[in-house]
Design an enzyme around this catalytic site. Sequence first.
Site, PDB file in Angstrom:
ATOM      1  N   TYR A 228       0.865  -1.183   0.000  1.00 21.45           N
ATOM      2  CA  TYR A 228       0.000   0.000   0.000  1.00 21.45           C
ATOM      3  C   TYR A 228       0.903   1.235   0.000  1.00 21.45           C
ATOM      4  O   TYR A 228       2.008   1.200   0.552  1.00 21.45           O
ATOM      5  CB  TYR A 228      -0.916   0.005   1.228  1.00 21.45           C
ATOM      6  CG  TYR A 228      -2.033  -1.023   1.168  1.00 21.45           C
ATOM      7  CD1 TYR A 228      -1.748  -2.374   1.364  1.00 21.45           C
ATOM      8  CD2 TYR A 228      -3.355  -0.663   0.912  1.00 21.45           C
ATOM      9  CE1 TYR A 228      -2.754  -3.324   1.315  1.00 21.45           C
ATOM     10  CE2 TYR A 228      -4.365  -1.609   0.862  1.00 21.45           C
ATOM     11  CZ  TYR A 228      -4.064  -2.939   1.068  1.00 21.45           C
ATOM     12  OH  TYR A 228      -5.060  -3.886   1.017  1.00 21.45           O
ATOM     13  N   GLU A 229       0.426   2.308  -0.604  1.00 19.89           N
ATOM     14  CA  GLU A 229       1.315   3.446  -0.858  1.00 19.89           C
ATOM     15  C   GLU A 229       1.791   4.158   0.409  1.00 19.89           C
ATOM     16  O   GLU A 229       2.706   4.964   0.346  1.00 19.89           O
ATOM     17  CB  GLU A 229       0.667   4.440  -1.829  1.00 19.89           C
ATOM     18  CG  GLU A 229      -0.567   5.108  -1.290  1.00 19.89           C
ATOM     19  CD  GLU A 229      -1.343   5.831  -2.387  1.00 19.89           C
ATOM     20  OE1 GLU A 229      -1.008   5.671  -3.565  1.00 19.89           O
ATOM     21  OE2 GLU A 229      -2.281   6.551  -2.047  1.00 19.89           O
TER      22      GLU A 229
END
Lengths: 284, 263
Positions: free
Chosen positions: B52-53
């Site tokens: 996930y970023e």
Amino acid sequence: MSKFVELKEAVASTLKPGATVAFEGFTHLIPHAAAHEVIRQNIGDLTVVRMTPDLIYDQLIGMGLVSKIVFSYAGNPGVGLLRRLRDAVENGWPRAIELEEHSHAAMANAYEAGAAGLPFAVFRGYKGAGLKEVTPTIRSVTCPYTGEELATVPAIRPDVTFIHAQKADRKGNVLIEGIVGVQKEAVLAADKAIVTVEEVVDELDAHPNACVLPSWTLHGVCEVPGGAHPSYAHGYYTRDNAAYLEWDRIAADRERFRSWMQAHVLNAGAADFAARIKPVEVTS
Amino acid sequence: MISRDFTADEMMTIAASRVLSNEDVCFVGIGAPSAACNVARLTHAPDITLIYESGTIGTAPDVLPLSIGDGELCETALTTVSVPEMFRYWLQGGWVTIGFLGAAQIDRFGNINTTVIGDYAAPTVRLPGGGGAPEIASASREVYITMKQSTRGFVETIDFYTSFGHGEGGDHRQRLGISTKGPSLLVTDLGIWRPDPQTKEFTVVSLHPGVTRQDMQDTVGWQVRFAPELEQTVAPTVLELEVLRDLKARTKAAHEGAARGAD
């Protein structure tokens, strides 16, 4: 000289109207208490910078304190849109704001360039993306070695950066744990940085590779337990997801927004944050 | 064992989960992609790497995150890196095999808009914007997209090129100097689409159970192309549905914790 100051004084002594200010935190450790103090002191005409402007920027914009926003994702994470920001962009209420919109990669690179003392960031990005057409600061260079065209954005150099962290030792060295986002870069890129912390401890007890900001990189440290609420502080309290859902309803209506801000921000203080959190059970 | 009792939404998530494998390093967009990636992890692809970023690498959340930076993601991750490192080393560096994105608007070439409806300077609706998507779309080795079909979302011309798919089709990506494959799969609530090898126009390759060609056309703003040999998606298995419903139930319970303090 002690790094420790009251938040009220830290804000009053560093942030001037018209300044460029970053309140960073990537979902985690969002400096809500610091932003609320800025709102209480009514410091306006700000250029606000943040990768993921969420509730606090919705609040600053809704209170009319923002003239420009530099950002890469403006939403209420997992909930939807920012309704005060939308009202400003779509209807100019309470004032029109200028947008400088980027991608996350660009903003992350721009903070890093700021921290590194470089004038701009270079990266492989914005290929075919529409933002190139609407954001004039997105430009390009040709790699002198390969001839590849690469995207550039100017470094971010805030006048002031505010972040929230777990703890400081008594000298004012600060430890950030968990999702560390771009906080280290945002602090090192800024002219002055203010950190609010959950607690002040004798020893940071930090792993050798931990994210530690030495006291001499900081202008001031303020002890504000709960200061990230309704965001969270890893190891201290969890994200108050219900508050994010509730914000969608509060921000949907101008009058409701104003009265909420009056009750929970203007008539409140930094010390009120401690009562808003429910500490997590510490298991050792 | 196949189930007959499922919703179109569940079919979408499960069909999207099936395309992922243990070998994938998947950069996960929030919402529908996140559900699909975690169903894959909880069924046939336990060793998939989900990124996930917010910087979490190899995360295994017990409940679906409400945001890309929920504590659950960090607590269950192999490691958590800073956001500049995430975008520079891991994404730009070429480690991500699949970027899994959602969208507000999409066109037939897999170009995505999550920025504005209407004119950029005077939008009808100001959407949140691209976040990590512009570079996820160009730096991931390939891109999967999942979203529900509707004439509002599946449009002839998108209002803003947030993330570049195949542009005007054909070799448009290569002409812009993009070396990655781009959107190679689109999973919706009605079927599965893949780009034509030459034109790169998304073509329906599989219809979900009970869905007709007319249903596909009615929810899409362009003339839909169908593969010559149209398949039917296998309905969700009892196990897949159980995993998805348990995940959703745990997620709902976790996110509906009593509101405190703020109001």
